[in-house]
Design a protein around this motif. Structure first.
Motif, PDB file in Angstrom:
ATOM      1  N   CYS A   1       0.830  -1.209   0.000  1.00 27.24           N
ATOM      2  CA  CYS A   1       0.000   0.000   0.000  1.00 27.24           C
ATOM      3  C   CYS A   1       0.859   1.253   0.000  1.00 27.24           C
ATOM      4  CB  CYS A   1      -0.926   0.004   1.214  1.00 27.24           C
ATOM      5  SG  CYS A   1      -2.223  -1.253   1.185  1.00 27.24           S
ATOM      6  N   PHE A   2       1.948   1.210   0.762  1.00 28.19           N
ATOM      7  CA  PHE A   2       2.852   2.350   0.863  1.00 28.19           C
ATOM      8  C   PHE A   2       3.484   2.670  -0.491  1.00 28.19           C
ATOM      9  CE2 PHE A   2       7.040   4.079   2.596  1.00 28.19           C
ATOM     10  CZ  PHE A   2       6.499   5.290   2.987  1.00 28.19           C
ATOM     11  N   GLU A   3       3.950   1.640  -1.178  1.00 32.21           N
ATOM     12  CA  GLU A   3       4.566   1.827  -2.491  1.00 32.21           C
ATOM     13  C   GLU A   3       3.520   2.249  -3.527  1.00 32.21           C
ATOM     14  OE1 GLU A   3       7.894   1.533  -3.428  1.00 32.21           O
ATOM     15  OE2 GLU A   3       8.177   1.570  -1.257  1.00 32.21           O
ATOM     16  N   TYR A   4       2.358   1.605  -3.489  1.00 31.86           N
ATOM     17  CA  TYR A   4       1.317   1.893  -4.480  1.00 31.86           C
ATOM     18  C   TYR A   4       0.817   3.329  -4.334  1.00 31.86           C
ATOM     19  CZ  TYR A   4      -2.835   1.366  -7.370  1.00 31.86           C
ATOM     20  OH  TYR A   4      -3.788   1.520  -8.359  1.00 31.86           O
ATOM     21  N   ALA A   5       0.551   3.751  -3.085  1.00 27.23           N
ATOM     22  CA  ALA A   5       0.087   5.120  -2.856  1.00 27.23           C
ATOM     23  C   ALA A   5       1.137   6.131  -3.291  1.00 27.23           C
ATOM     24  CB  ALA A   5      -0.266   5.320  -1.386  1.00 27.23           C
ATOM     25  N   GLY A   6       2.396   5.777  -3.074  1.00 28.21           N
ATOM     26  CA  GLY A   6       3.469   6.687  -3.456  1.00 28.21           C
ATOM     27  C   GLY A   6       3.536   6.925  -4.946  1.00 28.21           C
ATOM     28  N   GLU A   7       3.133   5.939  -5.730  1.00 28.01           N
ATOM     29  CA  GLU A   7       3.216   6.039  -7.189  1.00 28.01           C
ATOM     30  C   GLU A   7       1.910   6.495  -7.835  1.00 28.01           C
ATOM     31  OE1 GLU A   7       4.541   2.286  -8.600  1.00 28.01           O
ATOM     32  OE2 GLU A   7       6.540   2.461  -7.727  1.00 28.01           O
ATOM     33  N   HIS A   8       0.755   6.190  -7.203  1.00 26.53           N
ATOM     34  CA  HIS A   8      -0.513   6.385  -7.904  1.00 26.53           C
ATOM     35  C   HIS A   8      -1.484   7.346  -7.225  1.00 26.53           C
ATOM     36  CE1 HIS A   8       0.510   3.115 -10.637  1.00 26.53           C
ATOM     37  NE2 HIS A   8       0.842   2.376  -9.600  1.00 26.53           N
ATOM     38  N   SER A   9      -1.212   7.787  -6.010  1.00 25.22           N
ATOM     39  CA  SER A   9      -2.170   8.651  -5.331  1.00 25.22           C
ATOM     40  C   SER A   9      -2.229  10.024  -6.004  1.00 25.22           C
ATOM     41  CB  SER A   9      -1.795   8.822  -3.861  1.00 25.22           C
ATOM     42  OG  SER A   9      -0.554   9.497  -3.752  1.00 25.22           O
ATOM     43  N   THR A  10      -3.408  10.648  -5.945  1.00 17.65           N
ATOM     44  CA  THR A  10      -3.553  11.996  -6.483  1.00 17.65           C
ATOM     45  C   THR A  10      -3.242  13.057  -5.435  1.00 17.65           C
ATOM     46  OG1 THR A  10      -5.909  11.956  -5.949  1.00 17.65           O
ATOM     47  CG2 THR A  10      -5.287  11.266  -8.168  1.00 17.65           C
TER      48      THR A  10
END
Length: 298
Positions: free
Chosen positions: A196-205
């Motif tokens: 989640c940490f990596e995914y949010a870092g790359e895809h969060s707005t």
């Protein structure tokens, strides 16, 4: 987060300490926004101001400036900055708070003196302070040009909410995850948190709590390789990016989010703004009611 190890350096500066309670990190941040006040740098030179600093800036600004835009009334100004002071005065480890301080009295007085009359100005006002919630890195693109319109001069400062000890700006947690102490698969849960940490870092707005991912994305904005919702290129200057990094380095407070306490503070402050109570009485009433509420919650 049982048995979950994280280096403070993996998170945005100061965020780990702001989230830690009793030496424990009870939730893992994924994304944040920031709340602050902006000011022209020729009046406020660096982040972190006191009410006395702002009064000096008001004298220096002269008649061309209003303290805030006219619509921002004293009670609304108080409401905007309640979460900062609640975070500052709420001792989460002991479950108590302390509002009976000269700093808080000065702050209440400042809200009353600096708040507008609630009117809508017919044209752009040059205000010494402007409230801003920074929701994403795209906000920084062209910020220097926007502040020229707001302040009538180039150069701005993240002045923050006036107080005696910090920069006056806050992190606002917008998404997070945690691991229950009753979890049956701690290893699997830890891997999920990392994902989640990596995914949010790359895809969060919004702004990622992952500092490395934030810097990677910032570099894309500096290079002009990011686009807005219309598909048009947006570019952030190196100067605006560096000033934003300085802002992150200055933040020590996490925005308080207890709506019940915020409502209590608004209710108790209303008589003061109506000229029916003193700042000292307001602080005493707030402290008594909030401490009782925290005791009941404990």
């Amino acid at each position: 987060l049982p048995d979950f190890e994280v280096s403070p350096d993996e998170l945005l500066p100061g965020l780990y300490d702001a989230l830690t309670q009793n030496g424990m990190l009870y939730e893992f941040p994924l994304t944040v926004t920031l709340e602050t006040f902006l000011a022209p740098s020729n009046l406020i030179a660096e982040p972190g101001v006191t009410t006395q600093d702002l009064e000096a800036a008001r004298q220096k600004a002269g008649e061309d400036f209003v303290p805030f835009e006219s619509w921002n009334t004293p009670d609304n100004l108080f409401w905007l900055s309640i979460p900062f002071y609640l975070s500052k005065y709420d001792d989460r480890e002991t479950g108590t708070c302390s509002f009976e301080t000269q700093e808080f009295y000065d702050y209440l007085s400042w809200c009353k003196m600096w708040g507008g009359d609630g009117s809508i100005a017919p044209e752009e006002e040059h205000a010494i302070l402007r409230y801003k919630r920074i929701n994403n890195l795209e906000y920084l693109a062209g910020l220097s040009d926007r502040t020229l319109k707001w302040f009538g001069t180039y150069g701005y400062t993240y002045a923050g909410i006036p107080n005696e000890t910090s920069s006056g700006s806050t992190y606002c947690l917008t998404s997070s995850v945690g691991i229950s102490s009753q979890c049956n698969d701690i290893d699997g849960a830890r891997e999920f948190v990392k994902f989640c940490f990596e995914y949010a870092g790359e895809h969060s707005t919004t702004i990622p709590a992952n500092y490395e991912k934030l810097k990677e994305r910032m570099n894309l904005y500096i290079a002009g390789n990011e686009t807005d919702w219309r598909g048009e290129s947006v570019k952030t200057s190196k100067e605006d990016a560096e000033q934003f990094y300085d802002l992150l380095d200055s933040i020590t407070e996490l925005r308080a989010t207890d709506d019940t306490v915020i409502q209590i503070m608004q209710e108790e402050a209303a008589p003061y703004f109506a000229g029916q109570s003193s700042a000292e009485q307001v602080a005493e009433n707030i402290q008594a009611r909030v401490n009782l509420y925290l005791l009941e919650q404990g």
